[in-house]
Design a protein around this motif. Structure first.
Motif, PDB file in Angstrom:
ATOM      1  N   ARG A  21      -1.240  -9.963 -33.364  1.00 26.69           N
ATOM      2  CA  ARG A  21      -0.758 -11.169 -34.036  1.00 26.69           C
ATOM      3  C   ARG A  21      -1.362 -11.273 -35.435  1.00 26.69           C
ATOM      4  NH1 ARG A  21      -2.673 -13.486 -29.009  1.00 26.69           N
ATOM      5  NH2 ARG A  21      -0.942 -13.659 -27.538  1.00 26.69           N
ATOM      6  N   LYS A  22      -0.603 -11.969 -36.282  1.00 26.68           N
ATOM      7  CA  LYS A  22      -1.122 -12.345 -37.590  1.00 26.68           C
ATOM      8  C   LYS A  22      -0.496 -13.694 -37.939  1.00 26.68           C
ATOM      9  CE  LYS A  22      -2.125 -10.825 -42.265  1.00 26.68           C
ATOM     10  NZ  LYS A  22      -2.110  -9.734 -43.275  1.00 26.68           N
ATOM     11  N   PRO A  23      -1.294 -14.669 -38.353  1.00 20.46           N
ATOM     12  CA  PRO A  23      -0.751 -16.014 -38.567  1.00 20.46           C
ATOM     13  C   PRO A  23       0.145 -16.140 -39.803  1.00 20.46           C
ATOM     14  CG  PRO A  23      -3.106 -15.955 -39.044  1.00 20.46           C
ATOM     15  CD  PRO A  23      -2.766 -14.630 -38.467  1.00 20.46           C
ATOM     16  N   SER A  24      -0.063 -15.251 -40.784  1.00 19.46           N
ATOM     17  CA  SER A  24       0.719 -15.347 -42.012  1.00 19.46           C
ATOM     18  C   SER A  24       0.799 -13.954 -42.640  1.00 19.46           C
ATOM     19  CB  SER A  24       0.053 -16.340 -42.982  1.00 19.46           C
ATOM     20  OG  SER A  24       0.740 -16.375 -44.220  1.00 19.46           O
ATOM     21  N   VAL A  25       1.986 -13.383 -42.646  1.00 19.76           N
ATOM     22  CA  VAL A  25       2.119 -11.996 -43.113  1.00 19.76           C
ATOM     23  C   VAL A  25       2.414 -11.932 -44.601  1.00 19.76           C
ATOM     24  CG1 VAL A  25       2.805 -11.102 -40.873  1.00 19.76           C
ATOM     25  CG2 VAL A  25       4.564 -11.895 -42.474  1.00 19.76           C
ATOM     26  N   HIS A  26       2.081 -10.767 -45.167  1.00 15.87           N
ATOM     27  CA  HIS A  26       2.351 -10.489 -46.579  1.00 15.87           C
ATOM     28  C   HIS A  26       3.321  -9.323 -46.676  1.00 15.87           C
ATOM     29  CE1 HIS A  26      -0.955 -13.165 -47.619  1.00 15.87           C
ATOM     30  NE2 HIS A  26      -1.721 -12.508 -46.768  1.00 15.87           N
ATOM     31  N   ILE A  27       3.939  -9.208 -47.821  1.00 14.73           N
ATOM     32  CA  ILE A  27       4.846  -8.081 -48.077  1.00 14.73           C
ATOM     33  C   ILE A  27       4.125  -6.764 -47.788  1.00 14.73           C
ATOM     34  CG2 ILE A  27       6.120  -6.806 -49.840  1.00 14.73           C
ATOM     35  CD1 ILE A  27       7.556  -9.298 -49.202  1.00 14.73           C
ATOM     36  N   SER A  28       2.855  -6.703 -48.132  1.00 13.35           N
ATOM     37  CA  SER A  28       2.090  -5.467 -47.976  1.00 13.35           C
ATOM     38  C   SER A  28       1.839  -5.090 -46.514  1.00 13.35           C
ATOM     39  CB  SER A  28       0.747  -5.589 -48.700  1.00 13.35           C
ATOM     40  OG  SER A  28       0.009  -6.677 -48.170  1.00 13.35           O
ATOM     41  N   ASP A  29       2.153  -5.983 -45.594  1.00 13.13           N
ATOM     42  CA  ASP A  29       2.007  -5.665 -44.168  1.00 13.13           C
ATOM     43  C   ASP A  29       3.183  -4.858 -43.634  1.00 13.13           C
ATOM     44  OD1 ASP A  29       0.569  -8.933 -43.626  1.00 13.13           O
ATOM     45  OD2 ASP A  29      -0.478  -6.994 -43.808  1.00 13.13           O
ATOM     46  N   THR A  30       4.189  -4.668 -44.446  1.00 14.18           N
ATOM     47  CA  THR A  30       5.331  -3.846 -44.038  1.00 14.18           C
ATOM     48  C   THR A  30       4.859  -2.431 -43.733  1.00 14.18           C
ATOM     49  OG1 THR A  30       6.919  -5.119 -45.326  1.00 14.18           O
ATOM     50  CG2 THR A  30       7.516  -2.843 -44.791  1.00 14.18           C
ATOM     51  N   ALA A  31       5.033  -2.018 -42.490  1.00 14.32           N
ATOM     52  CA  ALA A  31       4.499  -0.731 -42.031  1.00 14.32           C
ATOM     53  C   ALA A  31       4.939  -0.515 -40.588  1.00 14.32           C
ATOM     54  CB  ALA A  31       2.971  -0.722 -42.103  1.00 14.32           C
ATOM     55  N   GLY A  71       2.279   4.270 -28.023  1.00  9.36           N
ATOM     56  CA  GLY A  71       3.610   3.708 -27.908  1.00  9.36           C
ATOM     57  C   GLY A  71       4.525   4.293 -28.969  1.00  9.36           C
ATOM     58  N   ARG A  72       5.799   3.933 -28.899  1.00  7.44           N
ATOM     59  CA  ARG A  72       6.784   4.509 -29.823  1.00  7.44           C
ATOM     60  C   ARG A  72       6.771   3.843 -31.194  1.00  7.44           C
ATOM     61  NH1 ARG A  72      11.849   6.484 -26.263  1.00  7.44           N
ATOM     62  NH2 ARG A  72      12.592   7.039 -28.329  1.00  7.44           N
ATOM     63  N   GLY A  73       5.973   2.779 -31.331  1.00  3.21           N
ATOM     64  CA  GLY A  73       5.833   2.152 -32.626  1.00  3.21           C
ATOM     65  C   GLY A  73       6.771   0.965 -32.821  1.00  3.21           C
ATOM     66  N   THR A  74       6.316   0.025 -33.632  1.00  6.19           N
ATOM     67  CA  THR A  74       7.128  -1.127 -34.039  1.00  6.19           C
ATOM     68  C   THR A  74       7.117  -1.194 -35.553  1.00  6.19           C
ATOM     69  OG1 THR A  74       6.619  -2.431 -32.060  1.00  6.19           O
ATOM     70  CG2 THR A  74       7.365  -3.636 -34.011  1.00  6.19           C
ATOM     71  N   SER A  75       8.294  -1.208 -36.113  1.00  7.02           N
ATOM     72  CA  SER A  75       8.410  -1.296 -37.566  1.00  7.02           C
ATOM     73  C   SER A  75       8.422  -2.765 -37.967  1.00  7.02           C
ATOM     74  CB  SER A  75       9.705  -0.613 -38.020  1.00  7.02           C
ATOM     75  OG  SER A  75       9.844  -0.735 -39.426  1.00  7.02           O
ATOM     76  N   LEU A  76       7.389  -3.198 -38.684  1.00  8.44           N
ATOM     77  CA  LEU A  76       7.309  -4.568 -39.185  1.00  8.44           C
ATOM     78  C   LEU A  76       7.878  -4.592 -40.598  1.00  8.44           C
ATOM     79  CD1 LEU A  76       6.360  -7.523 -38.979  1.00  8.44           C
ATOM     80  CD2 LEU A  76       4.143  -6.770 -39.872  1.00  8.44           C
ATOM     81  N   ILE A  77       8.899  -5.393 -40.786  1.00  5.79           N
ATOM     82  CA  ILE A  77       9.536  -5.497 -42.094  1.00  5.79           C
ATOM     83  C   ILE A  77       9.364  -6.923 -42.581  1.00  5.79           C
ATOM     84  CG2 ILE A  77      11.696  -5.248 -43.371  1.00  5.79           C
ATOM     85  CD1 ILE A  77      12.600  -3.369 -41.048  1.00  5.79           C
ATOM     86  N   VAL A  78       8.623  -7.085 -43.673  1.00  8.87           N
ATOM     87  CA  VAL A  78       8.356  -8.405 -44.213  1.00  8.87           C
ATOM     88  C   VAL A  78       9.252  -8.635 -45.421  1.00  8.87           C
ATOM     89  CG1 VAL A  78       6.622  -9.974 -45.139  1.00  8.87           C
ATOM     90  CG2 VAL A  78       5.969  -8.271 -43.425  1.00  8.87           C
ATOM     91  N   HIS A  79      10.065  -9.676 -45.334  1.00  7.17           N
ATOM     92  CA  HIS A  79      10.997 -10.020 -46.414  1.00  7.17           C
ATOM     93  C   HIS A  79      10.404 -11.115 -47.301  1.00  7.17           C
ATOM     94  CE1 HIS A  79      14.225  -7.634 -44.680  1.00  7.17           C
ATOM     95  NE2 HIS A  79      13.984  -8.179 -43.504  1.00  7.17           N
ATOM     96  N   PRO A  80      10.677 -11.038 -48.611  1.00  4.98           N
ATOM     97  CA  PRO A  80      10.188 -12.115 -49.502  1.00  4.98           C
ATOM     98  C   PRO A  80      10.949 -13.423 -49.273  1.00  4.98           C
ATOM     99  CG  PRO A  80      11.506 -10.531 -50.718  1.00  4.98           C
ATOM    100  CD  PRO A  80      11.345  -9.966 -49.336  1.00  4.98           C
TER     101      PRO A  80
END
Lengths: 115, 114
Positions: free
Chosen positions: B77-87, B105-114
């Motif tokens: 978990r993260k309470p507030s994500v940043h663009i730089s967390d996209t990974a 695991g097979r991985g989860t792609s986190l995509i942070v939108h502005p």
């Protein structure tokens, strides 16, 4: 200090050719792992070295794949008679010892493309 | 034998929103749990790990995870994500039953939108 390094960073080869991928682990780390990462497939374990013990080769997908580790340090992964399905990113990781509570330190990977 | 399931292959989220990346595992023995992050064209690096003790683990970059033994989960978990967390984020498990090879695991792609 220096991290895990891998070379080359990119390799393009023709089907049927042999390739060698190199991994330099962190100095002093006795455990070394090779993984294959294909798109959307996560990390596939290939082979594990621990010190001077016989390697665990249980993840190698075929006899075209082999690896060695010289002097307990540098490792080379060799793929003979490459096939298009071998195209992937090959990641190397090292760890201080074989304790399963240790984190792994990863290199940047070698992207292999087989034409 | 052990296994890891990351239930979401992709998680889109807006910047400054909270996020949870799910991870469930199975193992016949007690385990150690890890979360790794992979930025584009880089190797994986450790975010945090659970070995024992407090079930809430804090890691780098403001991430935390909670070990839930009864639900065999280790959600990130993260309470507030940043663009730089996209990974790409990978959950991994290793057991203390004699296997020295962690399962990813097979991985989860986190995509942070502005």
């Amino acid at each position: 200090g220096a991290g895990v390094s891998q070379s080359p960073s990119n390799k393009v080869t023709e089907k049927g050719k042999d390739v060698e991928l190199r991994c330099d682990p962190i100095s002093g780390h006795t455990a070394l792992y090779w993984y294959r990462q294909s798109l959307g497939q996560g990390l596939e374990f290939l082979i594990y070295f621990q010190g001077n013990s016989a390697p665990d080769k249980s993840g190698l997908p075929s006899d075209r794949f082999s690896a060695e580790r010289t002097g307990g340090s540098v490792s080379t992964l060799t793929i003979q008679r490459t096939q298009q399905e071998d195209s992937a990113v090959y990641l190397c990781a090292s760890s201080p010892d074989r304790s399963s509570y240790n984190e792994q330190f990863f290199g940047p990977g070698t992207r292999l493309t087989v034409l | 034998a052990q296994s890891v399931t990351q239930l979401d292959s992709q998680v889109p989220v807006f910047e400054e929103a909270p996020v949870e990346l799910r991870c469930n595992y199975s193992s016949s023995v007690s385990v150690y749990l890890f979360w790794y992050v992979q930025y584009p064209n880089q190797g994986l690096q450790l975010l945090l790990k659970y070995l024992s003790g407090s079930t809430l683990v804090k890691g780098i970059n403001g991430f935390e995870a909670e070990f839930n033994k009864s639900q065999t989960s280790f959600h990130l978990r993260k309470p507030s994500v940043h663009i730089s967390d996209t990974a790409e984020y990978f959950c991994a498990v290793s057991d203390n039953g004699g296997s020295y090879i962690p399962t990813f695991g097979r991985g989860t792609s986190l995509i942070v939108h502005p």
